[in-house]
Design an enzyme around this catalytic site. Structure first.
Site, PDB file in Angstrom:
ATOM      1  N   HIS A 101       0.886  -1.174   0.000  1.00  0.00           N
ATOM      2  CA  HIS A 101       0.000   0.000   0.000  1.00  0.00           C
ATOM      3  C   HIS A 101       0.918   1.217   0.000  1.00  0.00           C
ATOM      4  CE1 HIS A 101      -2.321  -3.028   2.344  1.00  0.00           C
ATOM      5  NE2 HIS A 101      -3.403  -2.457   1.866  1.00  0.00           N
ATOM      6  N   ASP A 104       2.450   1.927   3.318  1.00  0.00           N
ATOM      7  CA  ASP A 104       3.400   0.950   3.902  1.00  0.00           C
ATOM      8  C   ASP A 104       4.829   1.384   3.632  1.00  0.00           C
ATOM      9  OD1 ASP A 104       1.125  -0.609   4.232  1.00  0.00           O
ATOM     10  OD2 ASP A 104       1.520  -1.801   2.430  1.00  0.00           O
ATOM     11  N   GLU A 232     -10.646  -7.134  -4.342  1.00  0.00           N
ATOM     12  CA  GLU A 232     -10.437  -8.165  -3.307  1.00  0.00           C
ATOM     13  C   GLU A 232     -11.680  -8.270  -2.423  1.00  0.00           C
ATOM     14  OE1 GLU A 232      -6.607  -7.994  -1.305  1.00  0.00           O
ATOM     15  OE2 GLU A 232      -7.534  -8.767   0.518  1.00  0.00           O
ATOM     16  N   GLU A 269      -8.753 -13.955  -1.165  1.00  0.00           N
ATOM     17  CA  GLU A 269      -8.012 -14.184   0.077  1.00  0.00           C
ATOM     18  C   GLU A 269      -8.693 -15.289   0.889  1.00  0.00           C
ATOM     19  OE1 GLU A 269      -6.376 -10.819   2.110  1.00  0.00           O
ATOM     20  OE2 GLU A 269      -6.865 -11.658   4.075  1.00  0.00           O
ATOM     21  N   HIS A 272     -10.777 -14.326   3.922  1.00  0.00           N
ATOM     22  CA  HIS A 272     -11.985 -13.586   3.561  1.00  0.00           C
ATOM     23  C   HIS A 272     -13.072 -14.554   3.096  1.00  0.00           C
ATOM     24  CE1 HIS A 272      -9.471  -9.712   2.628  1.00  0.00           C
ATOM     25  NE2 HIS A 272      -9.282 -10.184   3.840  1.00  0.00           N
ATOM     26  N   ASP A 310      -5.685 -13.552   9.593  1.00  0.00           N
ATOM     27  CA  ASP A 310      -4.543 -13.429   8.662  1.00  0.00           C
ATOM     28  C   ASP A 310      -3.342 -14.261   9.097  1.00  0.00           C
ATOM     29  OD1 ASP A 310      -5.795 -11.708   6.912  1.00  0.00           O
ATOM     30  OD2 ASP A 310      -4.884  -9.882   7.712  1.00  0.00           O
TER      31      ASP A 310
HETATM   32  C1  XLS Z   1      -7.547  -6.712   4.495  1.00  0.00           C
HETATM   33  C2  XLS Z   1      -7.067  -6.920   3.148  1.00  0.00           C
HETATM   34  C3  XLS Z   1      -5.931  -6.015   2.719  1.00  0.00           C
HETATM   35  C4  XLS Z   1      -5.766  -6.048   1.231  1.00  0.00           C
HETATM   36  C5  XLS Z   1      -5.021  -4.901   0.643  1.00  0.00           C
HETATM   37  O1  XLS Z   1      -8.243  -7.524   5.065  1.00  0.00           O
HETATM   38  O2  XLS Z   1      -6.717  -8.257   2.995  1.00  0.00           O
HETATM   39  O3  XLS Z   1      -4.759  -6.330   3.389  1.00  0.00           O
HETATM   40  O4  XLS Z   1      -5.151  -7.228   0.827  1.00  0.00           O
HETATM   41  O5  XLS Z   1      -5.570  -3.688   0.945  1.00  0.00           O
HETATM   42 NI    NI Z   2      -5.674  -9.132   1.448  1.00  0.00          NI
HETATM   43 NI    NI Z   3      -7.420  -9.962   5.052  1.00  0.00          NI
END
Ligand code: XLS
Ligand code: NI
Ligand code: NI
Length: 440
Positions: A101, A104, A232, A269, A272, A310
Site C-alpha cells: 500500500h 506501507d 479483493e 483471500e 476472507h 490473517d
Molecule cells: C484486508 C485486506 C488487505 C488487502 C489490501 O483484510 O486483505 O490487506 O489485501 O488492501
Molecule cells: Ni488481502
Molecule cells: Ni485480510
C-alpha cells in the site's frame, strides 16, 4: 546484500527429512512440476504491510515486534531502513515479488502533499533495489481505509471531499505502481460498506464506487499503465455490510458497472472466503469458472475465531485444493500468491518472520505437488465427468445444446417413470485426497 537480519542465513531447500528450521522441506524453487518450475507456479510475494510495517499491536496492547534494525524514530529514516530490510528478507527467502500500500512504504506525514513528497523519496530507492535483486512488484494499492478522513468510506463516503482525497491517493498509487512495473493493481474496499441503512443511500454509494473504479481505469489508460485490476472481496470487516462481500457479489458489481470489460479480475483471500461462510476453494472456483481468478492473498483463518486473523497458511488440505484450482485455471498469469499474513503477536522476533514464510511456502509447495498429481491421475476429474455423463449423450446432450424445453422434459419424464440416482461418494473422494497427501 545488507546484513540486517544477521542471524538468518539464505534459506535453501534441504528436503523433507531436514530438521533445520531455516530450510525448505517442500519448496524446491527450480524443481520442475509439469514443465514449469515451482517458483513459476507459485509466484510468492511478500506483503509489505504485515512483514515490514506491522508491529504486533492488538486492541488490548501495544506492538511487541523486535526489529533490531529499526534504530530510529524518524519515520522517513525508518521507511528507508525498511526498504533495505524488505529486499534482504525477500532475497534470503527467494521470494521474487512484493505487494504494497502507498502508506506501507512511506510515512503519510502531516498532509497529502507531504505524503507525496515522502513517496517520491522512497520509490526511487525501491526501484534501485529491484534492479539490484531482480525482485518484482506483484501489485500496488492505496490505503484509503486507515486514515480518519475515510471513517464513512472512501469512494462510497457520503462526503465528496473524502472521495476526492481517495481519488488523489489512487492516482498517485497508480503512478507509483506503474513506475515500479507492477503487474497488477488492487482495490480492497476497506471502508466501502455501511453500518446501518438508517443513514445510508446504498444505491448512490454503489454508483459512486462504480464511477470511481472506472475513473481509475481511465487514468491508468491515460498514463499507459496496463495492469490487471483486482477487486479483493471481503465480508463483514471492518464495516458490517461490505459491498464486495464475496466473489459472486463482486462479479455482479463489476458487470453492472462495465468493469469486467476493463481487465478487472478478483484477488481471492483465504480468510476472507471463510469469513463469508465459504471455503477458500469455493471462492477460487467461483472466480475461475467465470474467468475472473486474478491473484491470491495466501493466508488462513482460525475456525474458532470469528475475524480476519490473517495467519500464515499451514493447512495442507486447503493449500492442495487451492493449487488444484490454480492449476485448473492454467496458472495465475499476472497474479501470484501474496502472503497477506501476519505472525502472531507472541512471535515477535525477526526469525519468526522467516519461519512463518517458510511454513507458508512449504505448505503451498506441498499443495502444488499433491494437486498436480491429483490432476495428472484425473481421479477427481474422471469421477466428476462420470457423474455428469447424462449430459453428454441423448436428450441430456440436446438440453446442453439448448434444444430442449419444458414440453420435451415432460414427455421424457412421463415415459421414464422414475429417477434412479447413484451415490455421490463424498467420503471415498475425501479418502482419495488424503491418500494423495500422504503419498506425495
Ligand atoms: C484486508 C485486506 C488487505 C488487502 C489490501 O483484510 O486483505 O490487506 O489485501 O488492501
Ligand atoms: Ni488481502
Ligand atoms: Ni485480510
Amino acid at each position: 546484500m545488507t546484513d540486517l537480519f544477521k542471524d538468518v542465513p539464505v534459506i535453501k531447500y534441504e528436503g523433507p527429512r531436514s530438521k533445520n528450521p531455516f530450510s525448505f522441506k517442500q519448496y524446491n524453487p527450480d524443481e520442475l512440476i509439469g514443465g514449469k518450475t515451482m517458483k513459476e507456479h507459485l509466484r510468492f510475494a511478500m506483503a509489505y504491510w504485515h512483514t515490514m510495517t506491522a508491529t504486533g499491536t492488538d486492541p488490548f496492547g501495544v506492538g511487541t515486534a523486535i526489529r533490531p534494525y529499526e534504530y530510529t524514530t524518524n519515520p522517513l529514516k525508518l521507511a528507508e531502513i525498511r526498504v533495505k530490510a524488505a529486499f534482504e528478507f525477500m532475497e534470503k527467502l527467494g521470494i521474487e515479488y512484493f505487494c504494497f500500500h502507498d502508506c506501507d512504504i512511506a510515512p503519510q506525514g502531516a498532509n497529502l502533499a507531504e505524503f507525496r513528497k515522502n513517496l517520491d523519496k522512497i520509490v526511487p530507492m525501491i526501484k534501485e533495489k529491484m534492479k539490484e535483486t531482480d525482485i518484482k512488484c506483484l501489485w500496488g494499492t492505496a490505503n484509503v481505509f486507515g486514515h480518519p478522513r475515510y471513517v464513512h468510506g472512501a469512494s462510497t463516503s457520503p462526503n465528496f471531499d473524502a472521495l476526492a482525497f481517495a481519488g488523489a491517493q489512487v492516482k498517485k498509487a497508480l503512478e507509483i505502481t506503474k513506475e515500479l512495473g507492477g503487474a497488477n493493481y488492487v482495490f480492497w474496499g476497506g471502508r466501502e460498506g455501511y453500518e446501518t441503512l438508517l443513514n445510508t443511500n446504498m444505491g448512490l454509494e454503489l454508483d459512486n464506487m462504480g464511477r470511481f473504479l472506472n475513473a481509475a481505469a481511465d487514468y491508468a489508460e491515460e498514463i499507459e499503465f496496463r495492469p490487471t485490476f483486482l477487486i479483493e472481496p471481503k465480508p463483514k470487516e471492518p464495516t458490517k455490510h461490505q459491498y464486495d462481500f464475496d466473489a459472486a457479489t463482486a462479479m455482479g458489481f463489476l458487470r453492472k458497472y462495465g468493469l469486467d470489460k476493463r481487465n478487472f479480475k478478483l484477488n481471492i483471500e483465504a480468510n476472507h472466503a471463510t469469513l463469508a461462510g465459504h471455503t477458500f476453494q469455493h471462492e477460487l472456483a467461483t472466480s475461475r469458472i467465470n474467468g475472473m481468478l486474478g491473484s491470491i492473498d495466501a493466508n488462513q483463518g482460525d475456525p474458532n475465531l470469528g475475524w480476519d486473523t490473517d495467519q500464515f497458511p499451514t493447512d495442507v488440505y486447503n493449500t492442495t485444493l487451492c493449487m488444484y484450482e490454480v492449476l485448473k485455471n492454467g496458472g495465475l498469469h499476472s497474479g501470484g500468491l501474496n502472503f497477506d499474513a501476519k505472525v502472531r503477536r507472541g512471535s515477535f522476533t525477526p526469525e519468526d518472520l522467516f519461519l512463518a514464510h517458510i511454513a507458508g511456502m512449504d505448505a503451498f509447495a506441498k499443495g502444488l505437488r499433491v494437486a498436480y498429481r491429483l490432476l495428472e491421475d484425473r481421479v477427481l476429474e474422471d469421477f466428476v465427468d462420470k457423474r455428469y455423463a447424462s449430459f453428454t449423450t441423448g436428450i441430456g446432450a440436446e438440453y446442453v445444446e439448448g434444444k430442449i424445453g419444458l414440453a420435451e422434459l415432460e414427455a421424457y419424464a412421463l415415459e421414464k417413470g422414475e429417477v434412479t440416482n447413484v451415490s455421490g461418494r463424498q467420503e471415498l473422494l475425501e479418502t482419495i485426497v488424503n491418500d494423495y497427501i500422504y503419498e506425495n
